[in-house]
Design a protein around this motif. Structure first.
Motif, PDB file in Angstrom:
ATOM      1  N   HIS A 180      39.709   6.281   7.553  1.00 12.61           N
ATOM      2  CA  HIS A 180      38.253   6.180   7.668  1.00 12.61           C
ATOM      3  C   HIS A 180      37.637   7.330   8.463  1.00 12.61           C
ATOM      4  O   HIS A 180      36.475   7.670   8.234  1.00 12.61           O
ATOM      5  CB  HIS A 180      37.865   4.847   8.315  1.00 12.61           C
ATOM      6  N   TYR A 181      38.387   7.916   9.384  1.00 14.29           N
ATOM      7  CA  TYR A 181      37.813   8.956  10.233  1.00 14.29           C
ATOM      8  C   TYR A 181      37.946  10.348   9.611  1.00 14.29           C
ATOM      9  O   TYR A 181      37.060  11.191   9.791  1.00 14.29           O
ATOM     10  CB  TYR A 181      38.481   8.934  11.607  1.00 14.29           C
ATOM     11  N   PHE A 182      39.040  10.589   8.879  1.00 15.55           N
ATOM     12  CA  PHE A 182      39.278  11.922   8.328  1.00 15.55           C
ATOM     13  C   PHE A 182      39.237  11.969   6.797  1.00 15.55           C
ATOM     14  O   PHE A 182      38.623  12.857   6.211  1.00 15.55           O
ATOM     15  CB  PHE A 182      40.635  12.458   8.797  1.00 15.55           C
ATOM     16  N   ILE A 183      39.916  11.023   6.137  1.00 15.79           N
ATOM     17  CA  ILE A 183      40.103  11.099   4.685  1.00 15.79           C
ATOM     18  C   ILE A 183      38.819  10.804   3.917  1.00 15.79           C
ATOM     19  O   ILE A 183      38.337  11.625   3.127  1.00 15.79           O
ATOM     20  CB  ILE A 183      41.227  10.145   4.234  1.00 15.79           C
ATOM     21  N   ILE A 184      38.246   9.625   4.110  1.00 16.21           N
ATOM     22  CA  ILE A 184      37.099   9.185   3.307  1.00 16.21           C
ATOM     23  C   ILE A 184      35.862  10.067   3.483  1.00 16.21           C
ATOM     24  O   ILE A 184      35.255  10.484   2.488  1.00 16.21           O
ATOM     25  CB  ILE A 184      36.769   7.709   3.600  1.00 16.21           C
ATOM     26  N   PRO A 185      35.448  10.399   4.721  1.00 16.77           N
ATOM     27  CA  PRO A 185      34.215  11.201   4.846  1.00 16.77           C
ATOM     28  C   PRO A 185      34.324  12.586   4.222  1.00 16.77           C
ATOM     29  O   PRO A 185      33.304  13.188   3.864  1.00 16.77           O
ATOM     30  CB  PRO A 185      34.010  11.296   6.367  1.00 16.77           C
ATOM     31  N   ASN A 186      35.541  13.098   4.055  1.00 13.42           N
ATOM     32  CA  ASN A 186      35.733  14.422   3.465  1.00 13.42           C
ATOM     33  C   ASN A 186      36.258  14.352   2.034  1.00 13.42           C
ATOM     34  O   ASN A 186      36.645  15.369   1.467  1.00 13.42           O
ATOM     35  CB  ASN A 186      36.683  15.238   4.345  1.00 13.42           C
ATOM     36  N   GLN A 187      36.287  13.128   1.481  1.00 11.78           N
ATOM     37  CA  GLN A 187      36.695  12.883   0.093  1.00 11.78           C
ATOM     38  C   GLN A 187      38.049  13.528  -0.238  1.00 11.78           C
ATOM     39  O   GLN A 187      38.219  14.178  -1.270  1.00 11.78           O
ATOM     40  CB  GLN A 187      35.621  13.385  -0.868  1.00 11.78           C
ATOM     41  N   LEU A 188      38.993  13.305   0.661  1.00  9.58           N
ATOM     42  CA  LEU A 188      40.371  13.683   0.380  1.00  9.58           C
ATOM     43  C   LEU A 188      41.056  12.487  -0.275  1.00  9.58           C
ATOM     44  O   LEU A 188      40.496  11.405  -0.380  1.00  9.58           O
ATOM     45  CB  LEU A 188      41.092  14.096   1.671  1.00  9.58           C
ATOM     46  N   MET A 189      42.302  12.681  -0.703  1.00 10.81           N
ATOM     47  CA  MET A 189      43.023  11.625  -1.412  1.00 10.81           C
ATOM     48  C   MET A 189      44.292  11.245  -0.669  1.00 10.81           C
ATOM     49  O   MET A 189      44.682  11.874   0.310  1.00 10.81           O
ATOM     50  CB  MET A 189      43.363  12.092  -2.831  1.00 10.81           C
ATOM     51  N   GLU A 190      44.933  10.214  -1.151  1.00 12.27           N
ATOM     52  CA  GLU A 190      46.241   9.776  -0.690  1.00 12.27           C
ATOM     53  C   GLU A 190      47.029   9.353  -1.913  1.00 12.27           C
ATOM     54  O   GLU A 190      46.474   9.213  -3.010  1.00 12.27           O
ATOM     55  CB  GLU A 190      46.103   8.591   0.269  1.00 12.27           C
ATOM     56  N   GLY A 191      48.320   9.141  -1.734  1.00 14.01           N
ATOM     57  CA  GLY A 191      49.135   8.698  -2.849  1.00 14.01           C
ATOM     58  C   GLY A 191      49.211   7.179  -2.928  1.00 14.01           C
ATOM     59  O   GLY A 191      48.696   6.460  -2.077  1.00 14.01           O
ATOM     60  N   GLY A 192      49.852   6.675  -3.979  1.00  7.98           N
ATOM     61  CA  GLY A 192      50.143   5.254  -4.110  1.00  7.98           C
ATOM     62  C   GLY A 192      48.921   4.368  -4.235  1.00  7.98           C
ATOM     63  O   GLY A 192      47.865   4.776  -4.724  1.00  7.98           O
ATOM     64  N   ILE A 193      49.082   3.113  -3.785  1.00  6.72           N
ATOM     65  CA  ILE A 193      48.014   2.121  -3.862  1.00  6.72           C
ATOM     66  C   ILE A 193      46.806   2.559  -3.041  1.00  6.72           C
ATOM     67  O   ILE A 193      45.652   2.345  -3.442  1.00  6.72           O
ATOM     68  CB  ILE A 193      48.521   0.753  -3.373  1.00  6.72           C
ATOM     69  N   THR A 194      47.048   3.193  -1.890  1.00 10.56           N
ATOM     70  CA  THR A 194      45.939   3.684  -1.071  1.00 10.56           C
ATOM     71  C   THR A 194      45.123   4.710  -1.832  1.00 10.56           C
ATOM     72  O   THR A 194      43.884   4.730  -1.749  1.00 10.56           O
ATOM     73  CB  THR A 194      46.467   4.296   0.238  1.00 10.56           C
ATOM     74  N   GLY A 195      45.790   5.578  -2.593  1.00  7.13           N
ATOM     75  CA  GLY A 195      45.080   6.561  -3.401  1.00  7.13           C
ATOM     76  C   GLY A 195      44.213   5.912  -4.465  1.00  7.13           C
ATOM     77  O   GLY A 195      43.073   6.342  -4.708  1.00  7.13           O
TER      78      GLY A 195
END
Length: 288
Positions: free
Chosen positions: A27-42
């Motif tokens: 929530h602090y780094f990934i979402i506000p900068n619209q980055l991605m993650e792998g797996g179910i989180t992605g």
């Protein structure tokens, strides 16, 4: 009874802490900068970016059918820490959403230095997941899928997880700028390295050599409660000259604590040697 509760808390609290750090990083780094993650989180991130569905809801809903399948295939004991880890992650994701909505925390958003965000995102997520894995937990999703595919098809867990991550992150190219996808791969790389450092090993697999007077019971426990095989090597004591059997077993890093606890439950006096493995070929790992 008190000792059992204390031992459970010593394992569950770090998993709880790790999921809190992981949720904060998302929530602090990934979402506000619209980055991605792998797996179910992605997948949950994609749904959040496209339809604005909260991460906590998607994470819980997508994991419920996987829990039911995993419970039926692997049993209650094997799924206990996975369910706890995923439930903790869902709770902390919801808490972060609530805190941000009330304005008590402002996420870190940048339009200039994405590498700084990428580095700190990878570091934060790696610390969180590393703590979870080190204490025998998982955050569900990809780990459950990988274990199911490995059981049915015999493929390597590492290869399955990597394939799923690449497919999920790669599919985001249809709605995210390619720069974000490339930065995501950097973050995933940093995350994996930090996980390895926290779990005390730079490689995905570790070899166990177990010297015990109850070698047959140890082998039986390993084959019964894990998806791993074990080999007994005849030996004899250098001082006592008594015949012994050495149990040899190779596992992935996520299974380290689980196997140590399993051996200790059978023989608290067992002598255990754990070595890093640079490469593993064969059933359950990398095919030749």
């Amino acid at each position: 009874m008190y000792k059992l509760i204390r031992e459970r808390l010593q394992t569950l609290f770090p998993i709880w802490l790790g999921t809190a750090i992981y949720a904060f990083g998302l929530h602090y780094f990934i979402i506000p900068n619209q980055l991605m993650e792998g797996g179910i989180t992605g997948i949950a991130l994609m749904l959040n970016y496209i339809f604005h569905i909260p991460l906590s809801i998607t994470t819980l809903i997508t994991n419920i059918p996987l829990f039911l399948i995993g419970w039926k295939i692997f049993g209650r004991q094997s799924m206990l820490y996975t369910i706890f880890g995923t439930a903790s992650l869902t709770g902390f994701l919801w808490m972060m959403e609530w805190i941000i909505h009330r304005g008590w925390l402002v996420p870190f958003k940048t339009e200039q230095d994405y590498f700084l965000v990428t580095a700190y995102a990878g570091l934060t997520l790696g610390i969180g997941l590393g703590i979870v894995f080190r204490y025998g937990g998982t955050t569900g999703g990809t780990d459950i899928i990988a274990r199911i595919v490995q059981k049915w098809r015999g493929w390597s867990m590492g290869q399955i997880i990597l394939l799923i991550d690449v497919l999920v992150i790669g599919s985001a190219i249809f709605f995210l700028p390619k720069e974000q996808i490339l930065y995501t791969f950097v973050a995933v790389f940093i995350t994996s390295k930090v996980i390895d450092i926290i779990i005390e090993g730079a490689y995905a697999a570790h070899a166990f050599m177990i010297i015990s007077d109850h070698a047959e019971q140890v082998v039986h426990a390993i084959t019964l409660h894990t998806d791993r095989g074990a080999t007994m090597i005849p030996a004899f004591g250098g001082f006592s000259k008594n015949p012994k059997n050495i149990v040899y077993c190779v596992v992935y890093r996520q299974e380290l604590k689980r196997l140590k606890d399993l051996v200790r439950s059978v023989d608290p006096r067992a002598f255990i040697i754990i070595n890093e493995v640079h490469d593993v070929l064969g059933e359950g790992f990398k095919p030749e």
